[in-house]
Design a protein around this motif. Structure first.
Motif, short mmCIF file in Angstrom:
data_model
loop_
_atom_site.label_atom_id
_atom_site.label_comp_id
_atom_site.label_asym_id
_atom_site.label_seq_id
_atom_site.Cartn_x
_atom_site.Cartn_y
_atom_site.Cartn_z
N PHE A 162 5.31 -9.86 1.51
CA PHE A 162 5.63 -8.75 0.61
C PHE A 162 7.02 -8.96 0.02
O PHE A 162 7.91 -9.53 0.68
CB PHE A 162 5.65 -7.41 1.36
CG PHE A 162 4.37 -7.05 2.06
CD1 PHE A 162 3.40 -6.30 1.42
CD2 PHE A 162 4.14 -7.46 3.36
CE1 PHE A 162 2.22 -5.95 2.07
CE2 PHE A 162 2.98 -7.12 4.03
CZ PHE A 162 2.02 -6.36 3.38
N THR A 214 -0.07 -3.18 -6.71
CA THR A 214 -1.29 -3.24 -5.91
C THR A 214 -2.52 -3.34 -6.79
O THR A 214 -3.47 -4.09 -6.50
CB THR A 214 -1.40 -2.01 -4.99
OG1 THR A 214 -0.33 -2.04 -4.05
CG2 THR A 214 -2.72 -1.98 -4.25
N TYR A 262 9.75 -6.47 -2.72
CA TYR A 262 9.90 -5.34 -3.63
C TYR A 262 11.35 -5.24 -4.06
O TYR A 262 12.26 -5.28 -3.22
CB TYR A 262 9.42 -4.02 -2.98
CG TYR A 262 9.36 -2.89 -3.98
CD1 TYR A 262 8.68 -3.04 -5.18
CD2 TYR A 262 10.00 -1.70 -3.75
CE1 TYR A 262 8.62 -2.03 -6.11
CE2 TYR A 262 9.94 -0.66 -4.67
CZ TYR A 262 9.25 -0.84 -5.85
OH TYR A 262 9.20 0.17 -6.77
N ASN A 265 -0.98 2.53 -2.13
CA ASN A 265 0.26 2.31 -1.38
C ASN A 265 0.39 3.42 -0.35
O ASN A 265 -0.47 4.28 -0.25
CB ASN A 265 1.49 2.25 -2.29
CG ASN A 265 1.56 3.36 -3.32
OD1 ASN A 265 1.41 3.13 -4.52
ND2 ASN A 265 1.78 4.58 -2.87
N SER A 267 1.26 -3.76 -2.15
CA SER A 267 2.61 -3.37 -2.56
C SER A 267 2.87 -1.93 -2.14
O SER A 267 1.92 -1.16 -1.95
CB SER A 267 2.76 -3.50 -4.08
OG SER A 267 3.96 -2.95 -4.55
#
Length: 451
Positions: free
Chosen positions: A366, A71, A368, A277, A65
């Motif tokens: 991914f 993460t 977000y 990250n 992440s």
């Protein structure tokens, strides 16, 4: 799944049948090129350079992440963080009842089941007491911080709340936090190695996360502590200070490696280093664009170094695409453990790659919530979405993600979008309300033009 075949079966440089000790070191907000062995020019990271020279350095490693807690959820579970509500949160702790469920199998709990001693020194950030904590999720010992960011000198979190713990008891110890964590990790290794049982140590630094305080910046800590919020540090820092923070962490890692040699267990110990990250405002993410909170490569591409005596060839470099979550099945396999059958790994076993097997194509995903970002990498191709803007990049030929190829390769673009949609429906839906802060210095706006 074991990626590759062949040399992974070689025994590590230790006595036959002896299981390896494991040390997993995680930096906080370290950019891809923030180590001199990855290209940083303003300072030297001698200890981490030496660690890379003693093993394998990955050039296509990804954090699960672009932010911290997500993460860390993947590192604990070996699965995409989007399978758990805590993995959708950043920052964790803003809503009550949110954390890593103690009932969920974790890397430390699964290692403990096969006879390992387990310890976390450093940052937790996966939920607050009384319901959540390292001791509730598989660690035998814990010394460190529970929140997302802590002052290096006062050891206070946001709002000037003390946040340094010895187990579930508040700790009161003075000193620069990076140095304290380094010493505690050495003390923990000495303690656990004396028992004769293998051990797993998570060493999770807060460095180089803000506040921007090097070892000589105690005055800056006093200034920040006079504010109601404490550690928020929008007006501080410099490249020089950032370098001092990183080099302080590097020195402590050097001390830990020296302690392994003195204890004569260096050849019996796997050491992994990475970041949770991509970097923040003073980081070097070259040759990538983007920073923390962004699914551009600079927000998710991070250093990965693995020292595995007898398995990882010294001074080797791998272009294999890997993710944080891969180290759960990898390290469990090394220890003679396995994933819980009800919680199969999304990560892959990297032992063959670490031993030198050729890279294989990989599909990873991914998401977000900030700016409705999503991404999917398949081989050299990467699909990226930012709000309503969509892109197709070849991130090997174009690591800065400048040439949008979706019109030139509509078939590839359509295939990757469809694959990501099929994957996405297998994960928990994103709760947009759980994102509670923005991030300054974003480079995402650069990608809105002309789409």
């Amino acid at each position: 799944m074991l990626l590759g075949v062949g040399p992974a079966s070689r025994a590590a440089g230790r006595k036959p049948g002896k299981r390896p000790n494991i040390i997993f070191i995680m930096a906080d907000d370290l950019g891809y090129a923030d180590l001199s062995c990855y290209g940083r020019r303003e300072y030297r990271t001698a200890a981490l350079d030496a660690l890379a020279a003693s093993g394998v350095r990955f050039t296509q490693g990804y954090a699960n992440s672009p932010v911290c807690s997500a993460t860390r959820t993947a590192l604990m579970t070996g699965r995409y963080q989007y399978r758990l509500p805590v993995g959708l949160e950043e920052p964790v702790g803003q809503r009550p009842g949110m954390g890593l469920p103690p009932s969920h199998p974790t890397l430390p709990s699964l290692l403990r089941e096969v006879g390992y001693q387990t310890a976390l020194v450093g940052k937790w950030h996966l939920g607050r007491l009384p319901d959540y904590g390292p001791l509730q999720s598989g660690y035998d010992h814990f010394w460190g911080m529970r929140e997302g960011s802590v002052d290096y000198f006062t050891h206070n979190a946001f709002g000037n709340r003390p946040d340094l713990w010895d187990g579930d008891t508040p700790a009161n110890q003075k000193g620069y936090l990076t140095d304290l964590l380094g010493q505690k990790s050495i003390d923990m290794v000495r303690q656990m190695s004396s028992s004769g049982k293998p051990f797993f140590l998570s060493l999770h630094f807060n460095a180089p996360h803000w506040p921007w305080e090097g070892p000589g910046d105690e005055g800056e800590a006093k200034r920040l502590s006079s504010k109601p919020t404490g550690i928020l540090h929008y007006d501080g820092g410099s490249l020089k200070t950032y370098g001092e923070i990183v080099m302080a962490m590097d020195r402590q890692i050097g001390r830990l490696m020296k302690a392994l040699e003195q204890l004569r267990i260096a050849d019996d110990t796997i050491v992994v280093f990475t970041s949770d990250n991509g970097g923040e405002r003073f980081s070097d993410t070259w040759p990538f664009k983007g920073i923390k909170t962004e699914l551009l490569e600079g927000g998710i591409r991070v250093p990965f170094i693995v020292r595995w005596p007898g398995v990882a060839k010294p001074k080797s470099v791998s272009e294999q695409v890997i993710m944080t979550m891969d180290f759960v099945p990898t390290l469990l396999s090394a220890a003679g453990g396995r994933m819980h059958p009800d919680y199969p790994a999304d990560g892959i076993d990297l032992r063959a790659v670490i031993a030198g097997a050729a890279p294989s194509a990989r599909k990873i995903h991914f998401r977000y919530k900030h700016m409705a970002q999503e991404a999917h990498r398949d081989g050299d191709w990467k699909y990226l979405k930012i709000r309503d803007n969509t892109f197709l990049f070849n991130v090997v030929a174009d690591p800065q993600e400048r040439a949008n190829l979706k019109a030139r390769h509509p078939d590839v673009f359509a295939r990757m979008v469809a694959a990501h949609r099929a994957w996405d429906v297998t994960m928990l839906p994103i709760d947009q309300r759980s994102f509670t802060h923005g991030y300054e210095g974003s480079e995402l706006a650069d990608h809105f033009e002309g789409d």
